[in-house]
Structure formats: C-alpha cells, structure tokens
Design a protein around this motif. Structure first.
Motif, short mmCIF file in Angstrom:
data_model
loop_
_atom_site.label_atom_id
_atom_site.label_comp_id
_atom_site.label_asym_id
_atom_site.label_seq_id
_atom_site.Cartn_x
_atom_site.Cartn_y
_atom_site.Cartn_z
N ARG A 25 0.92 -9.75 -2.30
CA ARG A 25 0.67 -8.64 -1.39
C ARG A 25 -0.45 -7.77 -1.94
O ARG A 25 -0.48 -7.45 -3.14
N ILE A 26 -1.36 -7.36 -1.07
CA ILE A 26 -2.55 -6.60 -1.47
C ILE A 26 -2.58 -5.29 -0.69
O ILE A 26 -2.39 -5.28 0.53
N GLY A 27 -2.83 -4.17 -1.38
CA GLY A 27 -2.89 -2.89 -0.69
C GLY A 27 -3.15 -1.75 -1.65
O GLY A 27 -3.46 -1.96 -2.83
N ASP A 31 3.09 -0.74 -5.59
CA ASP A 31 4.06 -1.83 -5.59
C ASP A 31 3.49 -3.12 -4.99
O ASP A 31 4.22 -4.08 -4.75
N ASN A 32 2.18 -3.13 -4.73
CA ASN A 32 1.53 -4.38 -4.30
C ASN A 32 1.27 -5.26 -5.53
O ASN A 32 1.24 -4.79 -6.67
N ASP A 33 1.04 -6.54 -5.28
CA ASP A 33 0.69 -7.45 -6.38
C ASP A 33 -0.75 -7.25 -6.83
O ASP A 33 -1.07 -7.40 -8.00
N VAL A 35 -3.53 -4.21 -6.43
CA VAL A 35 -3.66 -2.83 -5.95
C VAL A 35 -5.13 -2.45 -5.90
O VAL A 35 -5.85 -2.62 -6.88
N TYR A 44 -0.36 -1.20 2.72
CA TYR A 44 -0.07 -2.62 2.63
C TYR A 44 -1.07 -3.32 3.55
O TYR A 44 -0.86 -3.40 4.76
N GLU A 47 -1.77 -10.01 2.90
CA GLU A 47 -1.07 -10.81 1.91
C GLU A 47 -1.56 -12.25 1.98
O GLU A 47 -2.07 -12.69 3.02
N ARG A 129 -4.02 -5.21 -10.86
CA ARG A 129 -2.82 -5.97 -10.48
C ARG A 129 -1.71 -5.61 -11.43
O ARG A 129 -1.81 -5.87 -12.63
#
Length: 466
Positions: A25-27, A31-33, A35, A44, A47, A129
């Motif tokens: 997940r990218i954002g 809490d994204n994988d 960031v 968010y 992904e 990340r």
C-alpha cells in the motif's frame, strides 16, 4: 519473487524500494508500506497487488489519480519498465530475480532502522518505507515517548513531531477569539440582545433577497413565434432547465419556396408517445419520439408539401399535457432546410435508389457508406416528390431512408454511451479513440452529431494535455 520500485523522476531519483509481500500500500500516512510525504499524494493513494508471477496496480480513490505510463488508470496489469506516477514522483516498476539479491537489498535498506527513507530538504517531497511500526499510543495517555532518531547515510535526522493527544488543532484560535470579543461580553444584556436582533434582521433580509432573485417566476413565452434561424438553433425551449420558457408549446416560422422541406431537431424529457404533438400550419403531422430523462439528437421529419404554402409557414411543438401538469420537456437544435426539387424522373430515382442499396449493404466495409446510402436515398426521393400521383417507389425509398437514418442514430448513441463510460473510469485514451472512430461515420462535417463528437474529442484532448 518480489518486485522493486525505482524513483526515476522527483526528489530522490535513483533510489530503489524492494518488496516481497503480496500487497503493498502506497500513500501519505505512516501506516502505508511505502510512505510519500507530499500534499499531492493521498492518504491511501494506491496499491500494488502480487498474484504469483503477475502484479497489478490499483488506485484507491486518490484525489489526484494514479498515472501508468502517463495515463490515468484505476486498475491495470504491470510490466517491467512501466512508469507509475504518484503525486510529483515517477517510479519505474521492476521485477526481482529469485536468489542472490537479498543480501544486497538488506545492505541498501538496513533492517535495524525504523524507516528506510529519502532525505527531506526544505519541505520538499520525501519517501520512506516503514519496516517496523510501534503500537499506537492510547488516547488517554498524556506522556508520549519521543521516537528514536532516524539515521540517513549515518547522519541523525529529527523525526516527525507527534501531535499532543490532549490539544485540539483549533485551541489557539479559540483562545484568541475569546480575547478579541471580551468587550462584547462586557456590554449590558439589553445591548447584546438588541445587537443580536439587528444582526438577525440583516441576515434574514439578505437571505430573502437572494430567495426572491432565484425564485422569480419565469415569463411564459409559449404564445410567441420564433424564427427557425441559427440563433434559435442554439437555444433550448420548453419547461425545466431550458433557455426559453415555453411550457405549453413552441412555434417556429420559416419561408417556403416550393422545394422539399426537412425539419431537424432534438428532444428531451418526452415520456409518452403522444405527449408532444408536431403541427404544420395547425395540421398534425406526427408526434415527437419518447426521450425520457435524456436528450435525443438528430431527429428529423420531412414536412408534407400539401400542407405548406408559399411564404411564411409555422411549425409547432405542442405539449398536450400542459398546463394541466408541470411537465419538464424540451426542444432544441431546431433548423429547417429546403432543397429545390428536380423535375420528376422515375428512372433517375430508381438508379439512385440502387446506388443507395449498394452503399447500405457495404456499410460494414467502410463506415461512411451508411451516410452515403442515406444521401442516395434522399436524392432518389427528390425525383419523385413533384410527381402527381406519387409513385409507389416513393414509399419504398422513404422506408429505406428512415431505416438507415435510425441505424445511424442508434450507432451514434451507442458510441457516445461508450465514451462517457470510459471517462467515468478515467480512460481518456479509450474515449478519444472511440470518438475518432465515430467521426468516420459522418462525412458531412456540418452534421450536428459530427460537430458534437468533434467538440467532445477536443475537450478530452485539451484536458489530457493538462
């Protein structure tokens, strides 16, 4: 087998982030994988999903969209070398080979650091990340332990400041507002009440003025007669959201010179087959086709010569359900064309009719053939218009012409529906290709449908450039 994302444009160009999990997940939120700290990136944003050897990109309702090879996309398969645009950054998608690369990746991104990140200079874009996220701090806890320092190239960088859970973002504003209005609260109660009443009257007066201006009754112009010219062809008439309010009927006048007269128009909001009656000099010549909840363009009818007289004539669209009911209906794009009639010639009419049938049968070979067939049918019918009595061939030609015209209109409606559906999914490239294909069916550049499709194509191309 994992995959990698390499920044090829934007802050930190050249850095590579590698992943082995099935969903990344990218954002903008931590809490994204992956960031990305930038206001152009949604919380968010998107992904990447891995299914065996295949990976796909999916936009997660981002505000600014996700680009794949410079095209906005909602979901698509990824191939090595694809460019993914997220906010101001552009990544290159890479596939990892299995085996001997894991140690190199660990050296590039140490596992004992809380975050792997790019440098952040003067508030510019940075990306990192998280490899470890501490548990969330309880909302009842007043003391918050400051995070351990983050090392970038062996240099400590201050961590983002965590908000005080006991402090509101507007606290300072509220305190300042109270200090500014202390003088008002010190006034006598009667003075404060009078001021409040005065303010209420001002607000009510202003609101009332706006209501009167926006709810002013519209002038009914149903009794007027409008010229069937280019100016009025650009207006809509009827009831509801129209340019000219004519709830009962709308009348158009034109000059008849003895030729063949065709009425072209668009209609909308007609819900029953007998709702809008079409009259020529007070004589019924038919009814407007039903078009519930939408506009139907490209409608036409040949006006009977027996009902016309040399000089001024009047065509009327009469809504039979008003003023008894509050109907929302409309007529637009009205134009009346007259062509001179050639001398009667049955043999010539038969020759043109055969050409029309040949063009119609070859409509699958070349898109313009359908429009050419209609043109041949129209010319053939013209050689029979002035015949007395009218030959039986006239009705045959007219039926073939109407069938071809209806097929072309259905095709136009289908293509426009496909275009709008593609735009709802941000597929501007597909919408533009569909419109280019549609334009091939209309060799007459003055056809309103050609003009509409061309203008829509220009809008899409202009939007995609920005």
């Amino acid at each position: 087998m994992g995959f990698g994302l390499k920044i090829i444009s934007g802050k930190g160009a050249g850095r590579i982030f590698r992943f082995t999990q099935d969903a990344v997940r990218i954002g903008r939120l931590p809490d994204n994988d992956l960031v990305l700290y930038d206001m152009g990136v949604s919380r968010y944003h998107c992904e990447i999903l891995r299914d065996g050897p295949n990976c796909s990109l999916r936009d997660t309702s981002s505000a600014n969209g996700t680009l794949l090879n410079d095209i906005i996309t909602t979901e698509a398969q990824l191939r090595p070398g694809d460019r993914i645009g997220i906010g101001p950054l552009v990544f290159e998608f890479q596939r990892d080979a299995q085996g001997g690369d894991s140690a190199g990746r660990q050296e590039a991104f140490p596992q004992d650091a809380d975050f792997e990140r790019l440098s952040r200079e003067d508030g510019a874009t940075s990306a990192f990340r998280p490899t470890f996220l501490p548990p969330l701090v309880s909302r009842q806890t007043r003391a918050v332990r400051p995070p351990d320092p983050i090392l970038v190239n062996d240099t400590p960088v201050s961590a983002p400041r965590l908000p005080d859970p006991q402090r509101t973002a507007t606290g300072s504003f509220v305190a300042a507002s109270r200090s500014h209005w202390r003088w008002f609260w010190a006034l006598p109660r009667s003075t404060k009440v009078a001021a409040a009443v005065g303010i209420a009257f001002v607000v009510l007066g202003f609101s009332g003025s706006i209501y009167i201006m926006t709810h002013r009754p519209r002038v009914d112009r149903s009794a007027e007669i409008f010229a069937a010219d280019k100016v009025n062809a650009g207006l809509s008439f009827g009831a509801g959201k129209v340019d000219v309010f004519t709830p009962d009927r709308v009348n158009f006048q034109f000059d008849f010179k003895g030729g063949r007269v065709t009425l072209y128009y668009a209609a909308g909001g007609v819900e029953s087959p007998t709702e809008v009656e079409l009259l020529v000099n007070g004589n019924n010549v038919g009814y407007v086709d039903t078009t519930p909840g939408r506009w139907n363009t490209g409608l036409r009818i040949a006006l009977p010569r027996r009902l016309l007289k040399r000089g001024m004539n009047i065509v009327t669209f009469d809504n039979t359900q008003t003023p008894q009911t509050d109907e929302r209906w409309g007529i637009a794009q009205v134009r009346i064309e007259e062509e001179p009639l050639p001398p009667p010639d049955v043999a010539k009419a038969k020759e043109l009719f055969d050409l029309g049938k040949s063009a119609y049968e070859a409509r699958g070979v070349s898109p313009p053939n359908l429009a050419r067939a209609i043109d041949y049918y129209q010319q053939a019918r013209a050689y029979l218009e002035a015949s007395e009595p009218t030959p039986a061939l006239h009705a045959t030609i007219q039926a073939a012409e109407e069938n071809a015209r209806q097929e072309l209109q259905n095709l136009f409606d289908s293509y426009i529906f496909t275009v709008e559906k593609a735009l709802r999914f941000n597929d501007t490239s597909g919408a533009a290709d569909t419109l280019r294909e549609l334009l091939r069916y209309f060799p007459d550049v003055e056809d309103p449908r050609y003009i509409r499709a061309k203008n829509r194509l220009n809008e899409i191309l202009g939007t995609s450039k920005h």
